[in-house]
Design an enzyme around this catalytic site. Structure first.
Site, short mmCIF file in Angstrom:
data_model
loop_
_atom_site.label_atom_id
_atom_site.label_comp_id
_atom_site.label_asym_id
_atom_site.label_seq_id
_atom_site.Cartn_x
_atom_site.Cartn_y
_atom_site.Cartn_z
N SER A 275 0.84 -1.19 0.00
CA SER A 275 0.00 0.00 0.00
C SER A 275 0.87 1.24 0.00
O SER A 275 1.98 1.24 0.56
CB SER A 275 -0.90 0.02 1.23
OG SER A 275 -1.54 1.29 1.37
N TYR B 20 -2.18 -0.40 10.38
CA TYR B 20 -2.25 -0.85 8.99
C TYR B 20 -0.99 -0.46 8.24
O TYR B 20 -0.40 -1.28 7.52
CB TYR B 20 -3.49 -0.26 8.31
CG TYR B 20 -3.55 -0.54 6.82
CD1 TYR B 20 -3.80 -1.84 6.36
CD2 TYR B 20 -3.35 0.47 5.89
CE1 TYR B 20 -3.85 -2.10 5.00
CE2 TYR B 20 -3.40 0.22 4.54
CZ TYR B 20 -3.65 -1.07 4.09
OH TYR B 20 -3.69 -1.33 2.74
#
Length: 251
Positions: free
Chosen positions: A142, A155
């Site tokens: 990501s 995250y």
């Protein structure tokens, strides 16, 4: 359209979103695809049906990647059906954005167990099927790994860890003909981002306004790069982090 002809690929978390798109694009390029899913059996079977209806080859295999026994079974079924493995895409992942005051060990372990442990377990099992011929691993990371967002500390940490794994293993695999790379998506419209209320929100509008290419990404934007990395076109690329974010998370 035969960049992956006769290759066998496992795509984790492929029942929807980016994973489903990668599975379909791989199949369109000639790969035999194992569509892994944790709980969305109906969605996984839809992906398999779409692939078969378009002349491709695919099976679905249930398995929660955070459970070692499930991962072992996933690759055993891959071997039983196709006999080998050429490509692994670690796409299965979860994300939870919350202020640090709401941090919990449950959330921490869920995200790290799926995003990090699950990827390591899948890589470990894939090596047994790659054998001496080598193979190809693509980790779906990501843009948050390099540019963490507020309320996304856990995250972001999982994806930074996944990138570190990519770089470390690229060196560990020296001489074994195994390539490994990370794709770092930006904001992508998926079932998850829609159900979370992000798509169509003011937050999405702000991201689009600051994205050089001026739009939210689509799953196929990521899938096309995955095809490139899985193919011989990327034969001299390993240990890299490739941002696919419309420019918003450019390195």
């Amino acid at each position: 359209m035969n960049k992956l002809k006769n290759k066998v690929a496992v795509v984790t978390g492929a029942s929807k979103g980016i994973g489903a798109s990668i599975a379909k694009y791989f199949a369109a390029e000639g790969a035999k695809v194992v569509v892994n899913y944790a709980s969305s059996k109906e969605d996984a079977e839809k992906v398999v049906k779409q692939i078969i209806d378009n002349g491709g080859t695919a099976i679905s295999v249930q398995g929660n990647v955070s459970k070692e026994s499930d991962v072992i079974r996933l690759f055993e079924e891959t071997k039983n059906t196709f006999g080998t493995l050429d490509i692994l895409v670690n796409n299965a992942g979860v994300y939870q954005y919350a202020p640090i005051e709401e941090f919990s060990t449950v959330s921490f372990h869920e995200q790290f167990n799926i995003n990090v442990l699950g990827s390591l377990l899948a890589i470990q099992q894939s090596l047994k099927l790659f054998g001496e011929k080598g193979g190809n691993i693509i980790n779906i990371s990501s843009g948050a790994s390099n540019t963490p967002l507020p309320t996304g500390s856990v995250y972001s940490a999982t994806k930074a860890a996944l990138d570190a794994i990519t770089i470390s293993l690229s060196k560990e695999f020296r001489g074994r003909n195994i390539r490994i790379n990370s794709i770092l998506p930006g904001i992508v419209e998926t079932e998850g981002s829609r159900s979370a209320g992000f798509i169509g929100s003011d937050t999405e509008a702000k991201f689009v306004a600051t994205t050089p290419l001026g739009r939210t990404g689509q799953p196929e934007d990521i899938a096309k790069v995955a095809v490139f990395l899985a193919s011989d076109d990327a034969a001299w690329i390993t240990g890299e982090k490739i941002s696919v974010s419309g420019g918003i998370f450019g390195l």
